[in-house]
Design an enzyme around this catalytic site. Structure first.
Site, mmCIF file in Angstrom:
data_model
loop_
_atom_site.group_PDB
_atom_site.id
_atom_site.type_symbol
_atom_site.label_atom_id
_atom_site.label_comp_id
_atom_site.label_asym_id
_atom_site.label_seq_id
_atom_site.Cartn_x
_atom_site.Cartn_y
_atom_site.Cartn_z
ATOM 1 C CB ALA A 100 -0.912 0.002 1.229
ATOM 2 C CB SER A 101 1.038 4.195 0.927
ATOM 3 O OG SER A 101 1.416 5.558 0.906
ATOM 4 N N GLY A 102 3.398 3.788 -0.411
ATOM 5 C CA GLY A 102 4.726 3.692 -1.011
ATOM 6 C C GLY A 102 5.051 2.305 -1.523
ATOM 7 C CE1 TYR A 156 7.121 6.624 -6.733
ATOM 8 C CE2 TYR A 156 5.395 7.976 -5.777
ATOM 9 C CZ TYR A 156 6.548 7.855 -6.539
ATOM 10 O OH TYR A 156 7.115 8.969 -7.095
ATOM 11 N N GLY A 211 -2.940 -0.777 -3.072
ATOM 12 C CA GLY A 211 -3.343 0.559 -3.474
ATOM 13 C C GLY A 211 -2.983 1.613 -2.458
#
Length: 224
Positions: free
Chosen positions: A58-60, A63, A80
């Site tokens: 998730a997040s980073g 990314y 996500g």
């Protein structure tokens, strides 16, 4: 460490593809960008990169995964959380209760960014919000480029929302459901091998040799 391991694997002449195992709720935007760029260097070196997501990406974590050629997730992987936030504490009340006096001298615009004893000035708060928004736009563009989506479509499934791996597959955020073996199969296909071909999986960073472990153990001792 992740970026260094990716680059080391990319520069290893004996490696043909890279499986990036991700189990991360995110973190520093800068660290995520550095790892994202490291994946780009690996791809430039001709090494396919397959992201294999474990319990959380998730997040980073997502990314970084978005830079991979293929993303594989478990059906229940938390996926996500395409979003950005900043935390800037205000500790003036705590200092007052502890009878701690604070005196500060600032110079320059937005110098109160790091002054946690006081609230941000309206101008500094606006600047911080701009920084968060700019980072979010970069996040959207990284995912859009990696997933061949337009930014509006990424934003529609972004805004900090968290999906399961199965939902992420439907949304186009991952390519296939499965674990590390599924990722290995995709890596073999990417380099032109039969999916059933036996291959060596070499971990990075490489485990320390026995000699290195003994040296580290001895170097950490002191004579009485």
């Amino acid at each position: 460490p992740v970026a260094r391991a990716l680059i080391a694997a990319a520069e290893d002449p004996d490696s043909a593809a890279i499986i990036l195992r991700i189990d991360s709720p995110g973190g520093s935007a800068l660290a995520s960008e550095i790892s994202w760029r490291a994946i780009g260097r690996a791809k430039e070196a001709g090494k396919p990169v397959i992201a294999s997501m474990s319990d959380v990406a998730a997040s980073g974590g997502y990314y970084v995964a978005s830079a991979a050629d293929v993303i594989v997730a478990d059906p229940g992987t938390l996926t996500g959380s395409i979003g950005v936030f900043a935390i800037r504490p205000v500790l003036g009340g705590v200092f007052a209760k502890l009878d701690i006096g604070i005196e500060s001298v600032t110079r320059g615009r937005h110098a109160d960014f790091l002054l946690s004893s006081e609230k941000l000035s309206p101008a500094a708060l606006a600047r911080l919000q701009t920084s968060v928004s700019d980072t979010y736009q970069l996040f959207l563009s990284r995912v859009a480029d990696g997933r061949n989506m337009n930014i509006d479509a990424v934003n529609a499934v972004g805004q900090g929302r968290v999906w399961t791996g199965a939902q992420a597959l439907e949304a186009g955020l991952v390519d296939e459901l499965g674990g590390i073996y599924t990722a290995a199969r995709r890596a073999k296909v990417a380099i032109g091998l039969d999916p059933e071909t036996d291959v060596f999986l070499v971990p990075y960073p490489r485990p320390a040799t026995l000699q290195e472990q003994i040296f580290d153990a001895l170097s950490g001792t002191t004579a009485a």
